[in-house]
Design an enzyme around this catalytic site. Structure first.
Site, PDB file in Angstrom:
ATOM      1  CG  ASP A 182      -1.864   1.181   1.079  1.00  0.00           C
ATOM      2  OD1 ASP A 182      -2.563   1.316   0.635  1.00  0.00           O
ATOM      3  OD2 ASP A 182      -1.330   1.860   2.625  1.00  0.00           O
ATOM      4  CG  ASP A 393      -0.943   2.553   7.156  1.00  0.00           C
ATOM      5  OD1 ASP A 393      -1.400   2.062   5.743  1.00  0.00           O
ATOM      6  OD2 ASP A 393      -0.712   3.230   7.376  1.00  0.00           O
ATOM      7  CG  ASP A 397      -4.370  -0.948   3.682  1.00  0.00           C
ATOM      8  OD1 ASP A 397      -4.670  -1.107   2.664  1.00  0.00           O
ATOM      9  OD2 ASP A 397      -3.652  -0.271   3.876  1.00  0.00           O
TER      10      ASP A 397
END
Length: 511
Positions: A182, A393, A397
């Site tokens: 990410d 994080d 996600d």
């Protein structure tokens, strides 16, 4: 939204670091943050109908489809004891019913090994050799080979700031071939920083420059907008009486307007905000200003203008900067044969700029993804036969961390993300990822070494005991030594894992 204007922080759903302007008619989501302004909204979904509930359902669905690792060692251990008992019975029968044939066979092996144990009574020989088989066989070594190594590996990882959710996570690392990151908060700092600035109007004196920056700071510090807070933290200033403001107004979705006099002239009004808003206020942009804008817009930066009256005085570029060592981590993964990809809820420009800084190709980037899109992208990679690790994080996600073969959450991750991950990095940077990979690989190698010894020991010791070459006391000692060897080999992980990130970059694992 029925009434009002504001900026919304939707990063918990989308991962998008920039605030989203909301006005009448726009949708707002439960769990997101209103960054300023009075809003009147109408609830169109509650409970299980909210976007947050959709994320929880995605996690549960991904958990249900998660592949289970088959434990070959557990299967072998489950049948090992019955097999040993059978071999002990076979030894007793052979030595008691056909001692002559057994002696002929044993005498043939004596030159290769050593003198066997011989007894006058066949029944005594059968009993002693059968007991020797039971004593020398060591299911403990096979049973301890994996859990002791995992325990040592998890403890060594914890000392390096890597929290591992059980031994299965260590096993998964060995099969990984793809690592997906990410962007916001994982590879980047998660908040904008001042990257560059351009003084536009002429060549003002140092005193004039200090006054402008002091006024800009006085305006920015009064706003809760993330860009304003970044400007307040990143722009040098010197507070004086000449920069105190008597008038300040925040215009939602546009910027800040201020003056130092209660009744200012048009030339005394300061504006700090979006370039589109400044253009509507008839502020002109020079060729140099437009070149600066084009340069940073191509890099996905946020641009803020500061004007005094009709003149543009400053242009500031703000961007979510990369974390320290992000480039080194990505390059380390690429150099070790991992396929690296970037998935983000941010726009195309910002995502591709970060990817270019990390040395990734455009086809390795997927931008403008919502949680369900990320989940489908991970499933598509897995459908190609790839074993995928995802590093993230945010709460958004969590479904992807659960779906991935290995989920890694970074420091300050949401509770939902940590619960869905297999590993959690305690330190703020992502330099722990190569350490986790190396330590997991060392743990797997230790497991393989332990299993090899356990199988080799039993494969050699049991037949030798069946032939009558081992005394029961020697068998008992050998079994204990086998267990100690397995445990000692596992504890090497805890004793020898003293590497730093710098040594990993230059030398790799020495285990």
């Amino acid at each position: 939204m029925l009434e009002g204007e504001s900026q919304a922080d939707e990063s918990m759903l989308t991962g998008e670091s920039r605030r989203v302007f909301k006005t009448s008619g726009d949708p707002v989501y439960a769990g997101t943050h209103n960054q300023g302004g009075r809003l009147i909204i109408r609830a169109t979904a509650t409970g299980q109908g909210t976007a947050l509930a959709d994320i929880v359902r995605l996690i549960q669905r991904a958990e249900g489809h998660r592949a289970r690792i088959q434990r070959l060692v557990d299967q072998i251990t489950a049948i090992f004891v019955p097999v040993v008992v059978f071999l002990a019975i076979l030894t007793f029968v052979a030595w008691s019913w056909a001692p002559g044939k057994m002696l002929i066979f044993v005498r043939g092996l004596e030159p290769i090994l050593w003198p066997p144990l011989l007894f006058e009574s066949p029944l005594t020989a059968a009993m002693v050799h059968a007991v020797s088989v039971l004593m020398v066989a060591c299911p403990c070594a096979m049973g301890l080979a994996t859990p002791v190594a995992i325990m040592a590996g998890v403890r060594a990882a914890a000392s390096r700031g890597i929290l591992i959710q059980g031994g299965m996570a260590l096993e998964k690392v060995g099969a990984l071939d793809t690592v997906v990151f990410d962007k916001t908060g994982t590879l980047t700092q998660g908040k904008p920083q001042v990257m560059d600035q351009l003084t536009v109007s002429g060549k003002p004196s140092d005193t004039d420059n200090q006054r402008l920056r002091s006024v800009l700071h006085a305006m920015a510090v009064e706003s809760r907008h993330p860009l304003s807070q970044a400007l307040a933290a990143g722009m040098p200033y010197q507070e004086t009486d000449a920069t105190k403001l008597s008038y300040l107004k925040e215009i939602a979705g546009a910027g800040l307007e201020a003056a130092r006099s209660p009744t200012p002239q048009a030339t005394d009004v300061y504006r700090l905000g979006s370039l589109r808003w400044l253009e509507t206020m008839s502020i002109e942009f020079s060729d140099a200003a437009r070149a600066f804008m084009e340069h940073w817009e191509c890099r996905g930066a946020s641009l803020v203008g500061f004007s005094q009256g009709p003149e543009l005085r400053l242009l500031i570029a703000l961007q979510d900067a990369l974390k320290p060592q992000a480039l080194e981590v990505v390059q380390w993964l690429l150099s070790h044969g991992y396929q690296v990809e970037l998935m983000s809820g941010d726009g195309e420009r910002a995502s591709h700029h970060v990817a270019s800084e990390l040395g990734l190709k455009p086809e390795q980037v997927k931008a403008c993804l919502r949680p369900a899109d990320k989940l489908h992208a991970i499933q598509a990679l897995q459908a190609k036969g790839l074993s995928v690790a995802f590093v993230g994080d945010g709460m958004n996600d969590a479904p992807v961390l659960q779906q991935a073969d290995l989920g890694i959450s970074v420091s300050q991750a949401s509770d939902l993300a940590r619960a869905a991950s297999d590993m959690t990095l305690v330190r703020a940077d992502i330099a722990s990822i190569p350490e986790a990979m190396q330590l997991s690989g060392a743990t797997l190698r230790t497991i393989h070494q332990n299993l090899f010894w356990a199988f080799f020991y039993n494969a050699v010791a049991v037949p030798v005991a069946m032939m009558g070459f081992l005394h029961p006391l020697v068998c008992a000692l050998a079994m204990g030594m086998s267990d100690l060897l397995v445990v000692g080999n596992a504890l090497r992980l805890n004793a020898r894992w003293r590497q730093s990130w710098a040594s990993l970059k230059s030398h790799g694992s020495n285990l």
